[in-house]
Design a protein around this motif. Sequence first.
Motif, PDB file in Angstrom:
ATOM      1  N   GLU A 105      18.091 -35.391 -41.675  1.00 11.37           N
ATOM      2  CA  GLU A 105      18.775 -35.212 -42.951  1.00 11.37           C
ATOM      3  C   GLU A 105      20.367 -34.873 -42.656  1.00 11.37           C
ATOM      4  N   PHE A 106      20.731 -34.571 -41.334  1.00  9.01           N
ATOM      5  CA  PHE A 106      22.075 -34.214 -40.991  1.00  9.01           C
ATOM      6  C   PHE A 106      22.557 -35.206 -39.961  1.00  9.01           C
ATOM      7  N   ASP A 107      23.872 -35.458 -39.822  1.00  8.64           N
ATOM      8  CA  ASP A 107      24.598 -36.197 -38.926  1.00  8.64           C
ATOM      9  C   ASP A 107      24.878 -35.716 -37.611  1.00  8.64           C
ATOM     10  N   HIS A 108      25.671 -34.230 -37.926  1.00  8.24           N
ATOM     11  CA  HIS A 108      26.028 -33.427 -36.799  1.00  8.24           C
ATOM     12  C   HIS A 108      25.429 -32.086 -36.898  1.00  8.24           C
ATOM     13  N   PHE A 109      25.152 -31.521 -36.035  1.00 10.27           N
ATOM     14  CA  PHE A 109      24.588 -30.119 -35.812  1.00 10.27           C
ATOM     15  C   PHE A 109      25.780 -29.210 -34.985  1.00 10.27           C
ATOM     16  N   LEU A 110      26.380 -28.361 -35.762  1.00 12.20           N
ATOM     17  CA  LEU A 110      27.280 -27.202 -35.076  1.00 12.20           C
ATOM     18  C   LEU A 110      26.572 -26.162 -34.836  1.00 12.20           C
ATOM     19  N   ILE A 111      26.601 -25.603 -33.545  1.00 16.58           N
ATOM     20  CA  ILE A 111      25.782 -24.526 -33.186  1.00 16.58           C
ATOM     21  C   ILE A 111      26.521 -23.460 -32.369  1.00 16.58           C
ATOM     22  N   GLU A 112      26.256 -22.095 -33.036  1.00 16.30           N
ATOM     23  CA  GLU A 112      26.792 -20.881 -32.261  1.00 16.30           C
ATOM     24  C   GLU A 112      26.387 -20.789 -30.779  1.00 16.30           C
ATOM     25  N   PRO A 113      27.239 -20.628 -29.989  1.00 14.54           N
ATOM     26  CA  PRO A 113      26.673 -20.665 -28.458  1.00 14.54           C
ATOM     27  C   PRO A 113      25.435 -19.834 -28.297  1.00 14.54           C
ATOM     28  N   GLN A 114      25.401 -18.631 -28.758  1.00  8.95           N
ATOM     29  CA  GLN A 114      24.276 -17.753 -28.310  1.00  8.95           C
ATOM     30  C   GLN A 114      22.998 -18.518 -28.972  1.00  8.95           C
ATOM     31  N   LEU A 115      22.873 -19.309 -29.781  1.00  9.57           N
ATOM     32  CA  LEU A 115      21.878 -19.886 -30.618  1.00  9.57           C
ATOM     33  C   LEU A 115      21.395 -21.144 -29.927  1.00  9.57           C
ATOM     34  N   VAL A 116      22.502 -21.800 -28.927  1.00 13.25           N
ATOM     35  CA  VAL A 116      21.943 -22.883 -28.435  1.00 13.25           C
ATOM     36  C   VAL A 116      20.669 -23.060 -27.774  1.00 13.25           C
ATOM     37  N   PRO A 117      20.229 -22.192 -26.931  1.00 11.82           N
ATOM     38  CA  PRO A 117      18.880 -22.175 -26.294  1.00 11.82           C
ATOM     39  C   PRO A 117      17.911 -22.395 -27.335  1.00 11.82           C
ATOM     40  N   LEU A 118      17.950 -21.693 -28.340  1.00 10.20           N
ATOM     41  CA  LEU A 118      16.779 -21.460 -29.337  1.00 10.20           C
ATOM     42  C   LEU A 118      16.747 -22.840 -30.034  1.00 10.20           C
ATOM     43  N   ALA A 119      18.038 -23.415 -30.373  1.00 14.77           N
ATOM     44  CA  ALA A 119      18.302 -24.721 -31.138  1.00 14.77           C
ATOM     45  C   ALA A 119      17.520 -25.759 -30.300  1.00 14.77           C
ATOM     46  N   ALA A 120      18.032 -25.759 -28.880  1.00 17.21           N
ATOM     47  CA  ALA A 120      17.314 -26.870 -28.050  1.00 17.21           C
ATOM     48  C   ALA A 120      15.941 -26.810 -28.134  1.00 17.21           C
ATOM     49  N   ARG A 121      15.279 -25.571 -27.931  1.00 14.68           N
ATOM     50  CA  ARG A 121      13.660 -25.581 -28.119  1.00 14.68           C
ATOM     51  C   ARG A 121      13.165 -26.012 -29.416  1.00 14.68           C
ATOM     52  N   ALA A 122      13.909 -25.680 -30.456  1.00  7.93           N
ATOM     53  CA  ALA A 122      13.474 -26.088 -31.868  1.00  7.93           C
ATOM     54  C   ALA A 122      13.767 -27.618 -32.249  1.00  7.93           C
ATOM     55  N   LEU A 123      14.890 -28.150 -31.838  1.00  6.27           N
ATOM     56  CA  LEU A 123      15.557 -29.283 -32.148  1.00  6.27           C
ATOM     57  C   LEU A 123      15.763 -30.335 -31.206  1.00  6.27           C
ATOM     58  N   GLY A 124      15.679 -29.970 -30.104  1.00  4.08           N
ATOM     59  CA  GLY A 124      16.366 -30.800 -28.901  1.00  4.08           C
ATOM     60  C   GLY A 124      15.629 -32.266 -28.821  1.00  4.08           C
TER      61      GLY A 124
END
Length: 221
Positions: A105-124
């Motif tokens: 649905e989205f082209d770019h995901f801008l992520i708050e640094p403290q949430l990068v590990p979580l985003a990597a697990r969920a969306l990586g």
Amino acid sequence: MSTVIDLERGVREVLEKRAKRNFTQSVELMINLKDVDVSKPEKRFSEMIELPHGLGSAAKRIAVVATGELALRASRSQHVDRVFERHEIEGLVGNKKAAKRVVREFDHFLIEPQLVPLAARALGAALGGVGKTPIPIPANVDIDEFAARYKRTIVARVRKVPQVMCIVGTEEMSADQILDNARAVVERVVSRLENGWANVKSIVLKLSMSPPVKIKPEKKR
């Protein structure tokens, strides 16, 4: 001896040949490569390129993953299409189907640094599968300006075939704006090729529903 390419002629022909449609057509750019062995990882690349005039109505869709004050500021930005907070990303961990749906649905995901590990697990895995890269949000950045930058940023990549394909504008933009955008992409891609222009076979410009215009590099003394 130098290499020249008449992108101006290509843009002009594309706009002259367009047929009227009931939607705004995108201007597509294809750079066909030669003597580039994409089976070798070092020959593949992905470049984020900020277009000088943006993409008009084809602007990229931006998702922000953030919490607290940053999430609030992002939600107020006209350049952010969706804000995901921590609990929403946590809900995607282990849910591959939902993660893929969000990533599409989205082209770019801008992520708050403290949430990068979580985003990597969920969306990586979903992001990697389509060649998208999560973008950490720098500390103290103006999120509105940061998102605006990525609204006009395209990704030029060489992956499984020796070709770069991307959008460089829409037919509602001026010929000069489209030309500047196309030049920005071509120059960056050529700079990444081992042999520069010698690795470019041809360049093709077209609208979504129009015949292509092919341009070949020419050698000039």
